[in-house]
Design an enzyme around this catalytic site. Structure first.
Site, PDB file in Angstrom:
ATOM      1  N   LYS A  84      -5.564  57.565  -0.061  1.00  0.00           N
ATOM      2  CA  LYS A  84      -6.319  58.029  -1.267  1.00  0.00           C
ATOM      3  C   LYS A  84      -5.856  57.206  -2.635  1.00  0.00           C
ATOM      4  CE  LYS A  84      -6.841  62.613   0.503  1.00  0.00           C
ATOM      5  NZ  LYS A  84      -5.556  62.814   1.130  1.00  0.00           N
ATOM      6  N   HIS A 120      -9.086  59.983  -5.291  1.00  0.00           N
ATOM      7  CA  HIS A 120      -8.284  61.352  -4.936  1.00  0.00           C
ATOM      8  C   HIS A 120      -9.056  62.333  -5.549  1.00  0.00           C
ATOM      9  CE1 HIS A 120      -4.419  62.870  -3.271  1.00  0.00           C
ATOM     10  NE2 HIS A 120      -5.323  63.908  -3.357  1.00  0.00           N
ATOM     11  N   TYR A 179       1.060  61.402  -2.237  1.00  0.00           N
ATOM     12  CA  TYR A 179       2.140  62.083  -1.128  1.00  0.00           C
ATOM     13  C   TYR A 179       3.278  61.324  -1.024  1.00  0.00           C
ATOM     14  CZ  TYR A 179      -2.502  64.414   0.363  1.00  0.00           C
ATOM     15  OH  TYR A 179      -3.641  64.985   0.341  1.00  0.00           O
ATOM     16  N   ASP A 216      -4.334  61.579   7.547  1.00  0.00           N
ATOM     17  CA  ASP A 216      -4.698  61.849   6.282  1.00  0.00           C
ATOM     18  C   ASP A 216      -3.401  61.559   5.457  1.00  0.00           C
ATOM     19  OD1 ASP A 216      -6.998  62.480   4.429  1.00  0.00           O
ATOM     20  OD2 ASP A 216      -5.191  63.580   3.667  1.00  0.00           O
TER      21      ASP A 216
END
Ligand code: A2P
Length: 273
Positions: free
Chosen positions: A75, A108, A50, A45
């Site tokens: 996401k 997200h 990120y 994931d």
């Protein structure tokens, strides 16, 4: 070690119930994710936010594991809501990941103040129609956000990935998921480590000859929750997979049910973003 068990979703696809989370895995995300794949994780994931999709992609490619054995989720970030922007952001994510299709794409956060998440959801529906992503879902959506996208499109998200751990059990939202046929996926399943020192968790760890983290992750699995613990430490990665190979009984679950404080550790979906 048991293989991560697949769990079915409302669109006919399934995903491993225990996956590997990559938020804050640090600078060498490729090395960390490769380590996780070697430990036995098959579900990874990540998220555009990120800033590690390229590292994840390098690890996937370097692992030598066949694409169809992997389950990759990323996401859509908050600055890419809206129909066209979401389509472009998806292209960027799969390019960074080095993939030609994605297993799961999530919005997200809803970011209600921008009021563009319905258009973003329509873009995800289009991407799924085109076969570029197999399953689509959301993250950090409250009941009213879920109902709004379903009312607008008739398409029910496969999963809603939310903050969830024994100190924040999300029972009302999980009841909504149950009613709508949405799988619950938990982020920060260990409550950022805060619940690991709880006496009830320690007691169950002693009873089962397991670690506190294994008890907490097992608590997620017993309830049919999909979960994605993060660790940068190879031993803890393997330890967390050990949650697959024992059971908690009803009395154990009752003990952990009492740990709910109703308090989030992190962002509120109504205001975050
Ligand atoms: P580390 O990466 O050093 O292992 P959450 O998923 O709830 O947000 O928690 C993540 C935090 O929990 C990370 O700081 C991670 O640190 C730590 N963690 C992950 N697995 C374990 C474990 N088995 N035991 C103790 N801490 C863990």
């Amino acid at each position: 070690m048991d293989a991560p068990t697949p769990i079915s979703m409302n669109d006919g696809h399934s995903m491993p119930q225990l996956g590997f989370g990559t938020w804050k895995v640090g600078g060498r995300s490729d090395a960390v994710v490769l380590e996780a794949l070697r430990a036995g994780y098959r579900s990874i994931d990540t998220a555009a936010a990120y800033a590690n999709e390229e590292g994840v992609g390098l690890a996937l490619a370097g692992s030598g594991i066949a694409r169809e054995e992997l389950f990759v989720a990323t996401k859509l970030w908050n600055d890419s809501h809206g129909y066209d922007r979401a389509l472009r952001a998806f292209d960027e994510s799969v390019r960074r990941l080095g993939l030609d299709y994605l297993d799961l794409y999530l919005i997200h956060w809803p970011v209600p103040k921008n009021d563009l998440y319905v258009d973003a959801w329509k873009a995800l529906i289009e991407l799924r129609k085109e076969g570029r992503v197999r399953s689509i879902g959301v993250s950090n959506f409250n009941a009213d956000h879920l109902e709004r996208i379903i009312d607008a499109t008739g398409v029910v998200p496969a999963v809603n990935q939310v903050e969830l751990h024994p100190a924040f059990q999300q029972r009302p939202l999980r009841a909504v998921h149950e009613r709508l046929g949405i799988r619950t996926e938990s982020w920060s399943p260990l409550g950022r480590g805060a619940v690991l020192g709880d006496p009830a968790v320690a007691k169950l760890a002693g009873k089962h000859g397991r670690t506190p983290a294994q008890v907490v992750l097992r608590w997620h699995l017993e309830q049919g929750i999909i979960t994605i613990p993060k660790s940068s430490n190879p031993e803890r990665m393997r330890e967390n997979l050990g949650a697959l190979s024992f059971r908690l009984d009803a009395a154990d679950m009752d003990l952990l049910a009492a740990l709910d404080t109703g308090q989030r550790l992190s962002g509120d979906p109504e205001t975050f973003g």
